[in-house]
Write an enzyme that holds these catalytic residues in place. Structure first.
Site, PDB file in Angstrom:
ATOM      1  N   GLU A  66       0.869  -1.179   0.000  1.00 25.82           N
ATOM      2  CA  GLU A  66       0.000   0.000   0.000  1.00 25.82           C
ATOM      3  C   GLU A  66       0.903   1.225   0.000  1.00 25.82           C
ATOM      4  O   GLU A  66       1.967   1.219   0.625  1.00 25.82           O
ATOM      5  CB  GLU A  66      -0.891   0.002   1.247  1.00 25.82           C
ATOM      6  CG  GLU A  66      -1.726   1.276   1.341  1.00 25.82           C
ATOM      7  CD  GLU A  66      -2.852   1.202   2.352  1.00 25.82           C
ATOM      8  OE1 GLU A  66      -2.785   0.356   3.274  1.00 25.82           O
ATOM      9  OE2 GLU A  66      -3.797   1.995   2.229  1.00 25.82           O
ATOM     10  N   CYS A  78      -6.562   0.761   2.776  1.00 26.23           N
ATOM     11  CA  CYS A  78      -7.568   1.832   2.766  1.00 26.23           C
ATOM     12  C   CYS A  78      -7.415   2.768   1.575  1.00 26.23           C
ATOM     13  O   CYS A  78      -8.335   3.509   1.237  1.00 26.23           O
ATOM     14  CB  CYS A  78      -7.481   2.640   4.051  1.00 26.23           C
ATOM     15  SG  CYS A  78      -7.940   1.699   5.502  1.00 26.23           S
ATOM     16  N   ASN A 103     -11.938  -3.275   0.054  1.00 26.66           N
ATOM     17  CA  ASN A 103     -10.848  -3.570   0.993  1.00 26.66           C
ATOM     18  C   ASN A 103     -11.409  -4.032   2.326  1.00 26.66           C
ATOM     19  O   ASN A 103     -11.782  -5.171   2.503  1.00 26.66           O
ATOM     20  CB  ASN A 103      -9.939  -2.346   1.138  1.00 26.66           C
ATOM     21  CG  ASN A 103      -8.906  -2.531   2.241  1.00 26.66           C
ATOM     22  OD1 ASN A 103      -8.290  -3.592   2.317  1.00 26.66           O
ATOM     23  ND2 ASN A 103      -8.744  -1.563   3.106  1.00 26.66           N
ATOM     24  N   GLU A 104     -11.532  -3.090   3.246  1.00 27.55           N
ATOM     25  CA  GLU A 104     -11.912  -3.467   4.612  1.00 27.55           C
ATOM     26  C   GLU A 104     -13.341  -2.984   4.846  1.00 27.55           C
ATOM     27  O   GLU A 104     -13.585  -2.124   5.660  1.00 27.55           O
ATOM     28  CB  GLU A 104     -10.945  -2.763   5.554  1.00 27.55           C
ATOM     29  CG  GLU A 104     -10.624  -3.498   6.787  1.00 27.55           C
ATOM     30  CD  GLU A 104      -9.497  -2.813   7.563  1.00 27.55           C
ATOM     31  OE1 GLU A 104      -9.551  -1.576   7.751  1.00 27.55           O
ATOM     32  OE2 GLU A 104      -8.581  -3.513   8.001  1.00 27.55           O
TER      33      GLU A 104
HETATM   34  O1  AHR Z   1      -2.196  -1.520   6.865  1.00 26.60           O
HETATM   35  C1  AHR Z   1      -2.687  -0.283   7.218  1.00 26.60           C
HETATM   36  C2  AHR Z   1      -4.207  -0.223   7.119  1.00 26.60           C
HETATM   37  O2  AHR Z   1      -4.791  -1.085   8.030  1.00 26.60           O
HETATM   38  C3  AHR Z   1      -4.778  -0.655   5.810  1.00 26.60           C
HETATM   39  O3  AHR Z   1      -4.774   0.348   4.881  1.00 26.60           O
HETATM   40  C4  AHR Z   1      -6.176  -1.038   6.163  1.00 26.60           C
HETATM   41  O4  AHR Z   1      -6.729  -1.980   5.270  1.00 26.60           O
HETATM   42  C5  AHR Z   1      -6.076  -1.493   7.586  1.00 26.60           C
HETATM   43  O5  AHR Z   1      -7.019  -0.889   8.373  1.00 26.60           O
END
Ligand code: AHR
Length: 670
Positions: free
Chosen positions: A59, A256, A387-388
């Site tokens: 990321e 994120c 993603n999350e």
């Molecule tokens: O790894 C950091 C963040 O942690 C990522 O962007 C997210 O997916 C998680 O909350």
């Protein structure tokens, strides 16, 4: 201990005596006779271990891309930051005089990079212009070459040349070059700068010689030494660290960052391909995420974009795994939703991406890929939907994506989200829904204390086997608390992760992919800690957590072997954890043992069913100091030590150091 009840007769007393003697005898027998120690059932090979079991999560956080893997030295090279001169300052050596003015080339139209800078020189002195501070400095190495390039045009008077010089903090020159011959038309100019010294925190001056005005844009200083020697290539030391892990997949671009704080700021792959000059810059969502680690100069130039991610995956031998925005902005921020009736736009983006990656070079998107230099398909096999994310809003959107994508691309495996936490209401809800939907790979995230990792080494032992598979997509032990700036990449966190990873490996029939997160952190410009790899502008190192990952991923084996500790499949008693596999290519039995206790453990290893042993080796990562860390100055303080194994039979004793991860590779005979 169990007691015996007797009726007092001689025979029953003899029986009791015999039983008691047997018990004493059993206690006196060597450990192995009581199934003490670690038994690897070499004659009972289990499921095949997927090549994807251990991979990477990338990321653009902590200056992972711009300022990190993407080695452009000039920050805000196209003057597109909202403060167009952020990172730049006026430079007027030798009493030169002039003015700086930012212009908007075609205000209000769809040009990707509309801004440029006019440098107008009134009194030339030693040249007048700007200085760029780089990404917490500009890194140069003695003897290495850098390509300076710029888009420029004369704008009145007679600006003779652009002098480019790299200077250290004391103003000492570390290299210089020039471009000249400007015309009133925009044109790209480039020249080579050879560094005469090494400095991680230099700056770059870009100075107009002569009097008059020069317009400049896309001012770049780029190392010639990149991975594979590519123009617009990646930082070799960082790619090397990744490649040496032999990763099974590369997840990108997050995290994120996929979601964005708002939908407008989400990651849109189409704006990240093509000529780097035409990629539209946006803010990096980590710019203002943490008040305790504000990085107002964090933007995404997309010099490292989707094409480069695919190329990187190929370079390091990893399956590409892009994660798509599914019409949801980060639910920790605005949580904005794309209405269901607009979701087709997002689904189309996913379809076009699959086409970009996989379609023949004579199709619309295949042509774009081929035009960038890769006629052969990238062979994309997996894609993440969101993603999350969590809640019914996600389920609704996942369903819509899956309906279309699975009908069109049945062979592309879809990854779905189980939210940000490894348990709780949301997690249970999502798993329930995803099971009903026959989801394929569910992404679980765990940012938890070290103890959690030790306690959860058996997490997957009892997971149902008839539903979706698991992607342990983001995890890292947090020495203080999630998102705390005080978290450390120390040995306790790494060792606890090692204990946990034995559980991932033992359950590789269910857990098909796993990755530590995040991957990179710039030692001065990070927002989040811990990270697998740290770097400054010139150097980099793997943390103890990196070496744990690497020991697992480079000693993976191809087939699971059942392991018993003291006769039981349960792990963690007395701090011992183990997993084992067979490498069908080399015939080696690979046993990983984690000892989280503070004492040295002499353990009997029984390779049950093996015909004999032809030697082997032990790779050990150990420290009695749970606070121990690696650093830029001591990059391999904690790293594996290799020794030959003296074992001659299928049963042998190995001494496992206190607080250690050991990989035994034994050449076993059938
Ligand atoms: O790894 C950091 C963040 O942690 C990522 O962007 C997210 O997916 C998680 O909350």
């Amino acid at each position: 201990m169990r007691t015996f009840r007797t009726d007092g007769s001689l025979s029953s007393r003899l029986l009791a005596l015999a039983c008691a003697l047997a018990l004493v005898a059993a206690q006196a027998l060597p450990a192995a006779a009581q199934d003490r120690g670690i038994t690897v059932q070499v004659d009972k090979p289990g499921a095949a271990i997927p090549r994807t079991l251990f991979g990477l999560f990338f990321e653009d956080i902590n200056f992972g891309a711009d300022g990190g893997l993407y080695p452009e030295r000039v920050k805000n090279r196209s003057f597109e930051f909202p403060d167009p001169l952020m990172g730049w300052k006026q430079a007027a050596p030798g009493d030169s005089k002039g003015t700086l003015q930012v212009y908007d080339r075609i205000a209000g139209t769809a040009v990707a990079n509309p801004h440029y800078l006019r440098i107008k020189v009134d009194e030339p002195g030693k040249g007048f212009g700007v200085t760029n501070e780089g990404f917490r400095g500009v890194g140069v190495e003695k003897g290495k070459e850098y390509t300076f390039s710029v888009l420029a045009r004369g704008a009145g008077g007679s600006p003779r040349a652009l002098r480019v010089e790299v200077l250290d903090a004391d103003g000492r020159a570390l290299g210089e070059t020039r471009v000249s011959g400007f015309t009133p038309q925009w044109k790209k100019y480039s020249a080579t700068l050879r560094a005469t010294g090494t400095e991680a925190k230099a700056r770059v001056n870009v100075l107009v010689e002569g009097t008059g005005a020069l317009d400049v844009d896309l001012v770049s200083l780029f190392p010639k030494e990149t991975w594979g020697g590519r123009a617009n290539g990646l930082r070799p030391d960082l790619v090397r660290l990744l490649k040496e892990m032999n990763p099974g997949f590369l997840r990108f671009p997050g995290g994120c960052i996929v979601e964005g704080r708002t939908l407008e700021q989400r990651y849109q792959w189409k704006t990240t391909i093509g000529d780097p000059e035409d990629r539209r810059l946006i803010v990096n969502r980590w710019n203002t995420e943490f008040r305790h680690r504000l990085t107002p100069d964090y933007y995404q130039s997309f010099g490292l974009g989707y094409y480069e991610y695919f190329q990187l995956s190929e370079d390091i031998g990893a399956e590409p795994l892009p994660i798509m925005n599914c019409g949801m902005a980060c639910q920790f921020n605005t949580g904005e939703l794309a209405p269901m009736e607009d979701l087709d736009h997002f689904i189309q983006d996913a379809i076009d991406l699959i086409e970009f990656a996989n379609a023949p070079a004579n199709t619309k998107w295949g042509r774009v890929r081929a035009g960038m230099g890769h006629p052969k398909p990238f062979n994309l096999k997996m894609l993440g939907v969101g993603n999350e994310q969590w809640g019914p809003q996600y389920v609704e959107r996942y369903k819509a994506f899956a309906r279309v994508l699975k009908a069109k691309y049945p062979n592309v495996t879809l990854v779905s989200s189980s939210g940000p936490f490894p348990d709780g209401k949301e997690f249970d809800y999502l798993w329930g829904q995803l099971r009903q939907l026959n989801a394929e790979l569910v992404d679980e995230h765990y940012y938890r204390p070290p103890q959690w990792f030790r306690d959860n080494a058996g997490r997957y032992d009892d997971y149902p086997r008839n539903g979706p598979k698991v992607f342990a997509g983001e995890y890292a032990a947090q020495s203080v608390a999630i998102a705390s700036p005080d978290n450390r990449n120390n040995w306790e966190t790494a060792l606890s992760e090692a204990a946990f990873v034995t559980g991932l490996e033992r359950n590789a029939d269910l857990v098909r992919l796993s990755s530590y997160a995040p991957l990179f952190g710039h030692v001065e410009a990070w927002q989040w800690t811990p990270n697998l790899i740290w770097f400054d502008n010139l150097r980099s190192y793997g943390t103890p957590n990196y070496y744990v990952q690497k020991l697992f991923s480079t000693n993976q084996g191809t087939r699971l072997l059942p392991v018993l500790i003291d006769g039981s499949p349960k792990n963690g008693r007395d701090g011992l954890y183990a997993s084992a596999s067979l490498d069908e290519g080399s015939g080696e039995v690979i046993v990983k043992v984690v000892n989280t206790s503070s004492s040295r453990r002499e353990v009997r290893i029984n390779l049950a069913g093996a015909g004999g042993v032809r030697g082997g080796k032990a790779l050990t990562l150990a420290s009695s100091d749970l606070k121990a860390e690696n650093s830029l100055d001591e990059p391999t303080r904690l790293s594996p030590v290799e020794k030959p194994l003296t074992a001659t039979g299928t049963e042998f004793t190995h001494a496992f150091a206190p607080n250690s991860l050991t990989v035994l590779r034994v050449a076993a005979l059938r």
